[in-house]
Write a protein that holds these residues in place. Structure first.
Motif, PDB file in Angstrom:
ATOM      1  N   SER A  61      -5.189  -7.384  -2.041  1.00  0.00           N
ATOM      2  CA  SER A  61      -6.398  -7.864  -2.715  1.00  0.00           C
ATOM      3  C   SER A  61      -6.339  -9.357  -2.992  1.00  0.00           C
ATOM      4  O   SER A  61      -7.364 -10.008  -3.161  1.00  0.00           O
ATOM      5  CB  SER A  61      -6.611  -7.104  -4.031  1.00  0.00           C
ATOM      6  N   LEU A 116     -11.227  -7.421   3.940  1.00  0.00           N
ATOM      7  CA  LEU A 116     -10.566  -6.405   3.119  1.00  0.00           C
ATOM      8  C   LEU A 116     -11.478  -5.227   2.807  1.00  0.00           C
ATOM      9  O   LEU A 116     -11.070  -4.066   2.901  1.00  0.00           O
ATOM     10  CB  LEU A 116     -10.088  -7.038   1.807  1.00  0.00           C
ATOM     11  N   LEU A 161      -9.788  -1.281  -5.806  1.00  0.00           N
ATOM     12  CA  LEU A 161      -9.517  -2.371  -4.879  1.00  0.00           C
ATOM     13  C   LEU A 161     -10.609  -3.438  -4.962  1.00  0.00           C
ATOM     14  O   LEU A 161     -10.328  -4.644  -4.955  1.00  0.00           O
ATOM     15  CB  LEU A 161      -9.415  -1.834  -3.455  1.00  0.00           C
ATOM     16  N   THR A 162     -11.865  -3.018  -5.064  1.00  0.00           N
ATOM     17  CA  THR A 162     -12.969  -3.968  -5.179  1.00  0.00           C
ATOM     18  C   THR A 162     -12.865  -4.762  -6.473  1.00  0.00           C
ATOM     19  O   THR A 162     -13.035  -5.992  -6.481  1.00  0.00           O
ATOM     20  CB  THR A 162     -14.316  -3.225  -5.133  1.00  0.00           C
ATOM     21  N   GLU A 215     -10.157  -5.337  -8.272  1.00  0.00           N
ATOM     22  CA  GLU A 215      -8.993  -6.210  -8.232  1.00  0.00           C
ATOM     23  C   GLU A 215      -9.247  -7.420  -7.335  1.00  0.00           C
ATOM     24  O   GLU A 215      -8.856  -8.551  -7.670  1.00  0.00           O
ATOM     25  CB  GLU A 215      -7.777  -5.424  -7.723  1.00  0.00           C
ATOM     26  N   HIS A 216      -9.908  -7.197  -6.232  1.00  0.00           N
ATOM     27  CA  HIS A 216     -10.277  -8.297  -5.336  1.00  0.00           C
ATOM     28  C   HIS A 216     -11.140  -9.321  -6.078  1.00  0.00           C
ATOM     29  O   HIS A 216     -10.902 -10.536  -5.994  1.00  0.00           O
ATOM     30  CB  HIS A 216     -11.036  -7.738  -4.133  1.00  0.00           C
TER      31      HIS A 216
END
Length: 331
Positions: free
Chosen positions: A107, A119, A312-313, A315-316
């Protein structure tokens, strides 16, 4: 365990319910109905011996037993993990190639590198496997015992302590956060991954590091590394006498760690993603696997694909904001 880890552990119940409905074979005629019918490849984007590699080989043995097909672990290191990630992003979307990596690192990558993949578009999340706090360790020759000692030594010798890390990695960001919070300054040395980082410190080529507990604890137990602190929110049962980094001066609330997860190519049929998720959840709940992970201070997570994608989104986006706010650039 930090708040995010707690969120996923709480979510394991729902993940297991989800998994129980998908771990059986899919209806005949649908993708994944007889899956897998040939060996499955797990790509590790780092050299052998790192946290991702250890986990892949541990889980691969169990999946081989369940599937009756061999699980092959392939190390494709380079470009701070991005080379192996690209291999999976560009793989044939047939469900036979997976990536097991520190998805916290993954990320970070879009915010600090120009990447040949997207990603959020080129990967399909399968599950978060585990959370492991970083251990802050030094070579035994470094004359410190506490975070206070380390801060004082670094301030008295700015830039003299060598800190090896995969540049742009979670460990790198942990080191930067420590500097930012305390005024300490050290010299970063780029490495090929966690095993290379650990080797440099325990061999005396470098002085200190933040690295995932699963990979670091064997070297602490052997005496090759001196343990200073753990980066979890609270002290952990596996190391009850070890203070958290957050107990140090100016470091309240300091929490970092390694989030290991499994991804695959974005166009892999959802039935296969669900099947693999269900079987991974099953493996992560096996008593011997849970015992091995817990003994080393690692929490099994076993999230659903939907939970993994949401994390994940988020954290990105969090990392992208941090990079922008600090004007961080790789030198």
């Amino acid at each position: 365990m930090n708040a995010t880890a707690s969120m996923f552990v709480v979510g394991v119940g729902s993940a297991l319910m989800f998994a129980s409905s998908v771990s059986a074979q899919a209806p005949a005629g649908k993708p994944g109905a007889a899956y897998p019918t040939k060996p499955v490849r797990i790509v590790i984007p780092y050299p052998p011996g790192g946290t991702s590699d250890i986990l892949a080989r541990m889980l691969g043995v169990k999946l081989t037993e369940i599937w009756g097909q061999q699980v092959l672990v392939e190390n494709r290191s380079g470009a701070s993990g991005n080379l192996g990630a690209e291999v999976v992003a560009r793989a044939t979307p047939d469900g036979y190639t997976f990536l097991l990596t520190d998805i916290g690192n993954l990320s970070i990558a879009p915010s600090v590198y120009k990447l040949p993949f997207d990603l959020l578009k080129d990967f399909s999340p399968v599950t978060i496997v585990s959370y492991s706090p970083h251990l802050l360790t030094v070579h035994p020759s470094v004359p410190v015992k506490t975070t206070r000692d380390l801060i004082n030594l670094a301030k008295a010798n700015p830039g003299k302590l060598n800190f090896p890390t995969g540049l742009g990695s979670a460990g790198h960001f942990a080191g930067m956060m420590f500097e930012q919070r305390t005024g300490a300054k050290w010299h970063y040395i780029g490495t090929r991954g966690g095993s290379d980082t650990a080797r440099m410190v325990f061999s005396g080529e470098a002085d200190l590091m933040f690295l995932g507990m699963l990979q670091t604890i064997p070297h602490v137990k052997s005496g090759r590394l001196k343990l200073i602190a753990v980066s979890s929110e609270k002290r952990i049962p596996a190391l009850p006498d070890t203070p958290t980094v957050g107990e140090g001066p100016g470091l309240a609330g300091f929490v970092t760690g390694s989030w290991q997860g499994v991804m695959t190519q974005s166009r892999v049929p959802p039935e296969i993603v669900a099947k693999v998720n269900g079987d991974l959840v099953r493996v992560l709940k096996m008593p011997d696997i849970t015992e091995k992970l817990n003994a080393q201070g690692t929490d099994p997570v076993a999230s659903s694909p939907q939970e993994t994608s949401k994390w994940l989104t988020a954290e990105h986006n969090r990392v992208a904001k941090l990079v922008k706010d600090t004007n961080f650039k790789l030198e």
